[in-house]
Design an enzyme around this catalytic site. Structure first.
Site, short mmCIF file in Angstrom:
data_model
loop_
_atom_site.label_atom_id
_atom_site.label_comp_id
_atom_site.label_asym_id
_atom_site.label_seq_id
_atom_site.Cartn_x
_atom_site.Cartn_y
_atom_site.Cartn_z
N LYS A 116 44.13 50.09 42.36
CA LYS A 116 43.83 51.25 41.52
C LYS A 116 44.71 52.43 41.91
O LYS A 116 45.12 53.22 41.07
CB LYS A 116 42.37 51.65 41.68
CG LYS A 116 41.37 50.67 41.07
CD LYS A 116 39.99 51.33 41.05
CE LYS A 116 38.84 50.34 41.07
NZ LYS A 116 38.62 49.59 39.87
N HIS A 235 27.68 51.46 37.46
CA HIS A 235 29.08 51.30 37.07
C HIS A 235 29.40 49.90 36.60
O HIS A 235 30.56 49.50 36.58
CB HIS A 235 30.03 51.70 38.21
CG HIS A 235 29.69 53.03 38.80
ND1 HIS A 235 29.62 54.17 38.05
CD2 HIS A 235 29.38 53.40 40.06
CE1 HIS A 235 29.28 55.18 38.83
NE2 HIS A 235 29.12 54.74 40.05
N ARG A 291 43.60 40.58 32.80
CA ARG A 291 42.99 39.28 32.48
C ARG A 291 42.21 39.43 31.19
O ARG A 291 42.12 40.52 30.64
CB ARG A 291 42.01 38.91 33.59
CG ARG A 291 41.00 40.03 33.80
CD ARG A 291 39.89 39.66 34.74
NE ARG A 291 39.29 40.82 35.35
CZ ARG A 291 38.36 41.59 34.79
NH1 ARG A 291 37.92 41.32 33.60
NH2 ARG A 291 37.88 42.63 35.42
#
Ligand code: ADP
Length: 666
Positions: A116, A235, A291
Site C-alpha cells: 500500500k 473495514h 486480482r
C-alpha cells in the site's frame, strides 16, 4: 486459447471459474486439500489433484506443489482466484519460470500494488489523488509519532502489506497511538509476515467506491464502472452494489479514467480493482487489488459481461473484447456475503455441518455463487463464507426488494449465519435512502443487531406441532414394523371424540423455559403458550422438512430441522432455535457454564491481560485470542475475581477449552 487450466483455489471462486471455463470449452483441474477431497469444486472440475493436508500453509499456499500438479495434468495456465496465491508475486514468477501462464497481471504490477505504501508513492507520481498520510519506509516510533501529529487525529494505522481489514487501527488521540501501532504490527506480522505500517488521515464519513478496470497486452485499458462497498464491518465488505447510487455521471467518468491511469502507470494487464474513498465530492486512492474481487458479480450483472472470460482471453493474448464506449450498463445489482458466523457473539466464525442448505431459486434476477452443498462441513481451516447472493433488477429499489425476498428464502441450519443481519441491513430505511458510508453498520448497530428476542408464540406453536407430527410419523413407522399393528399402545393420533385431549411440551428458549399445551381438535390444534389465548392451527401437515398450517387463518410455511433435541424453525427470514426440554436428556447436560470462560473458537493466546486474584468488572478485557488471523478480545461476562488462568501467551487453545475461571461476587 488454452485447452486446460488449473484453478489454484477452493470454494465458491473455484466453482465460479470452472463454470466459465466449461462454457468456453476449456478443461479444468481443481486442486484440493485432504479436507476438501469431496468438496463441490472438486466434483465440478474435470480433474482434481490433492495438494496436501487441511491447513492452507500445507496445501493452498504451496505454490511448488500446485505447479507440480499443473505439470502432471498438462494445464497450460493457472487461475489463482482471490486470496491464497492470487497476489503473490513470487508465485507468479514461479509460474513464468515453469512455463505456465499465470492468469493475472505482470509480476512487477503485483509487487508494486501489493505494498500500500509503495503503490501510494507511485500513484502520487501519476497524479492520482491520495488521502493525506505517511507512506515512508522509516518505521521507528519517533518518526511515526511525528507524522501522526502532522497528519492530525484521528489517524488510521494500516499494514502496508495489508488486506481484508487486517492490521488496521483507528487512533483518535495521541495516548492510544503506541498501543495501536504495536497491535497493527503484531497482526500484520502474523497475517502477512511483514510488519511495516503506513498512516492515513482517518476520513469521517467516506464511501468506498471502487472501479473495475481491465487491460490487455495490446495497450488497451477500460473501466467497467464502479461498485459501492460502503457497507462494511471492521473495514470488511458486507454488502456491495453496482452502480454506486447517487454518484454523478461526470464523477463516475473521472474516477474511471483515474483508475485506468493508475493501472497504466504499472503497465497493468488483466482484471484489477482500483479502490477509492469518496467523500464530499472528492475521491482518494487507497489501494489497487491485482486480482478478481469477491464482489465482481455485481459488475457482471449490470454489464452483462463475464469477467472470468475476459481474464482468460486476455491471459491468452487476445485484445479486450470491447472498447470503452462499447461498455454499457443496465439496472442495479447487490451482493450479500453469507457467512457462517454469529452476529450475537461479535461475528465469531461458526463451524459445523450444513444440515440444511437451501438457497433461493436462481433466475434472471437471482444468482447464487457457492462452494458448498447441503451436508458439507464448514471447518476452521478456511474462510467461513457459505455463499454470495447476487440480485439484479431494473433499478435500485426493485433490486433491493429482490435482495430482501431472497435473503428471507435462504435456509441454512447447522451453523449460525449472518443472514438475519444481512436482512436487517437490506430492510433498513437508511440503506434504502442511500444514507450510506463506511460507518453505516456502526451507526445503526442497535437496530441491525437487536438483542436476541424470545421466540414468538407462533414459533412455539409451529415447533410443538412439528414435534408431535414427527413423533406421530415415527410411531406409524414403528407400528408398520411391529408384530401387533393393532395394539392400542401404537395409536399415534391423539384426537378422541368428546374428549379434550391435550399434550404438554416444554421448550427451552435460550435460558427460559417455555411451556406449550396442544389441544387436539378435529381440524387441527389449539395451542396455548404460557397460558395465553390459544392459537388455532388448521390444515397442518409436516413432511419431515417443512410444516404448513393455517395459523389463525393465515397460511404459513416454515422449514423445521431437528438435531437431537434441538430444533430450528425458519420462515420468512426469521430463524428460531428451541430445545425440547426432555427430562431424560437433561441430566446429561448438567455441566452449566457458571464463571467459566471457554474459547469460542480454536486459536492462539496472544496476551493475557489479567492476573489470578485480580477483580474484574463485566466487560473487562481478559485475554487476546488470535484466530483466523484476527485478534479477538475475551471479555468478562460479569464482575468477579479471576481465580484460575489455564493458558499463557503463545498457547494454542481448542474450541470450548476452558481459558480461565472467574468467581462471581456474592
Ligand atoms: P484492506 O486492504 O485491508 O481491505 P483498505 O485500504 O482497502 O484495506 O481499506 C479498507 C477499508 O477501510 C475502506 O474501505 C474504508 O472503509 C476503510 N478505510 C481505509 N482507509 C481509510 C481512511 N483513510 N479513512 C477512513 N476509512 C478508511
Amino acid at each position: 486459447m488454452f485447452d486446460k487450466i488449473l484453478i489454484a483455489n477452493r470454494g465458491e471462486i473455484s466453482c465460479r471459474v470452472i463454470k466459465t471455463a466449461r462454457r468456453l470449452g476449456i478443461r479444468t483441474v481443481a486442486v484440493h486439500s485432504e479436507a476438501d477431497a469431496r468438496a463441490r469444486h472438486v466434483e465440478m472440475a474435470d480433474e482434481a489433484v490433492c495438494i496436501g493436508p487441511a491447513p492452507v500453509g500445507d496445501s493452498y499456499l504451496r505454490g511448488d506443489v500446485i505447479l507440480e500438479a499443473a505439470r502432471r495434468t498438462g494445464a497450460e495456465a493457472i487461475h489463482p482466484g482471490y486470496g491464497f496465491l492470487s497476489e503473490n508475486a513470487g508465485f507468479a514468477s514461479a509460474c513464468a519460470a515453469a512455463g505456465v501462464v499465470f492468469i493475472g497481471p505482470p509480476i512487477e504490477a503485483i509487487r508494486v500494488m501489493g505494498s500500500k505504501a509503495e503503490s501510494k508513492r507511485l500513484m502520487a507520481g501519476a497524479d492520482v489523488p491520495l488521502v493525506p498520510g505517511y507512506h515512508g519506509a522509516a518505521q521507528d516510533m519517533d518518526v511515526l509519532t511525528a507524522e501522526a501529529e502532522r497528519i492530525g487525529w484521528p489517524v488510521l494505522v494500516k499494514a502496508s502489506a495489508g488486506g481484508g481489514g487486517k492490521g488496521m487501527r483507528v487512533v483518535r488521540a495521541a495516548g492510544e497511538f503506541a498501543d495501536a501501532v504495536a497491535g497493527a504490527k503484531r497482526e500484520a506480522k502474523a497475517a502477512f509476515g511483514d510488519d511495516s505500517v503506513l498512516l492515513e488521515k482517518y476520513l469521517g464519513r467516506p464511501r468506498h467506491v471502487e472501479i473495475q478496470v481491465f487491460c490487455d497486452t495490446h495497450g488497451n485499458g477500460v473501466y467497467l464502472f464502479e461498485r459501492d462497498c460502503s457497507v462494511q464491518r471492521r473495514h470488511q465488505k458486507v454488502i456491495e452494489e453496482a452502480p454506486a447510487p447517487a454518484l454523478p455521471d461526470e464523477l463516475r467518468k473521472r474516477m474511471g479514467e483515474a483508475a485506468v491511469a493508475a493501472a497504466k502507470a504499472v503497465n497493468y494487464v488483466g482484471a484489477g480493482t482500483v479502490e477509492f474513498l469518496y467523500e464530499d465530492g472528492g475521491f482518494y486512492f487507497i489501494e489497487m487489488n491485482t486480482r478478481l474481487q469477491v464482489e465482481h458479480p455485481v459488475t457482471e450483472m449490470i454489464t452483462g459481461l463475464d469477467l472470468v472470460e475476459w481474464q482468460i482471453r486476455v491471459a491468452a493474448g487476445a485484445p479486450l473484447p470491447l472498447r470503452q464506449e462499447q461498455v454499457t450498463r443496465r439496472g442495479h445489482a447487490f451482493e450479500a456475503r453469507l457467512y457462517a458466523e454469529d452476529p450475537q457473539r461479535d461475528f465469531l466464525p461458526a463451524i459445523g455441518r450444513l444440515l440444511r442448505l437451501r438457497p433461493p431459486a436462481e433466475s434472471a434476477h437471482v444468482r447464487v455463487d457457492t462452494g458448498v452443498r447441503e451436508g458439507d462441513e464448514v471447518t476452521m481451516f478456511y474462510d467461513p463464507m457459505i455463499a454470495k447472493l447476487i440480485v439484479w433488477d431494473e433499478d435500485r429499489d426493485a433490486a433491493l426488494r429482490r435482495l430482501r425476498v431472497a435473503l428471507g428464502q435462504y435456509e441454512v441450519v447447522g451453523v449460525t449465519t449472518n443472514v438475519g443481519f444481512l436482512g436487517a441491513i437490506a430492510g433498513h430505511p437508511a440503506f434504502k435512502a442511500v444514507e450510506i458510508d463506511t460507518g453505516f453498520i456502526e451507526r445503526h448497530r442497535a437496530e441491525l443487531l437487536p438483542p436476541p428476542a424470545p421466540v414468538p408464540d407462533r414459533g412455539l406453536a409451529l415447533a410443538a406441532m412439528a414435534v408431535l407430527l414427527r413423533r406421530d410419523a415415527e410411531t406409524r413407522k414403528a407400528r408398520r414394523a411391529a408384530s401387533d399393528p393393532h395394539s392400542p399402545w401404537m395409536t399415534a393420533n391423539g384426537w378422541r371424540l368428546n374428549d379434550d385431549n391435550h399434550h404438554d411440551l416444554r421448550f427451552q428458549d435460550g435460558e427460559t423455559a417455555r411451556p406449550v399445551t396442544l389441544h387436539f381438535r378435529p381440524d387441527g390444534y389449539e395451542v396455548e403458550v404460557e397460558g395465553r389465548a390459544a392459537i388455532r392451527a388448521t390444515g397442518v401437515a409436516f413432511d419431515g422438512e417443512s410444516l404448513t398450517a393455517s395459523i389463525d387463518g393465515l397460511r404459513t410455511r416454515a422449514a423445521v430441522v431437528f438435531q437431537g433435541l434441538d430444533l430450528t424453525i425458519l420462515g420468512d427470514g426469521a430463524v428460531w432455535r428451541l430445545r425440547l426440554d426432555d427430562p431424560t436428556a437433561r441430566a446429561a447436560e448438567q455441566d452449566g457454564g457458571g464463571g467459566r470462560l471457554t474459547a469460542p473458537m480454536p486459536g492462539t493466546v496472544v496476551r493475557v491481560l489479567v492476573e489470578a486474584g485480580q477483580t474484574v468488572e463485566a466487560g473487562t478485557p481478559l485475554m487476546l485470542l488470535e484466530a483466523m488471523k484476527m485478534e479477538h478480545v475475551i471479555k468478562a461476562p460479569s464482575a468477579g475475581t479471576v481465580t484460575t488462568l489455564h493458558f499463557a501467551a503463545g498457547d494454542q487453545v481448542s474450541e470450548g477449552a476452558e481459558l480461565l475461571v472467574i468467581e462471581g461476587e456474592g
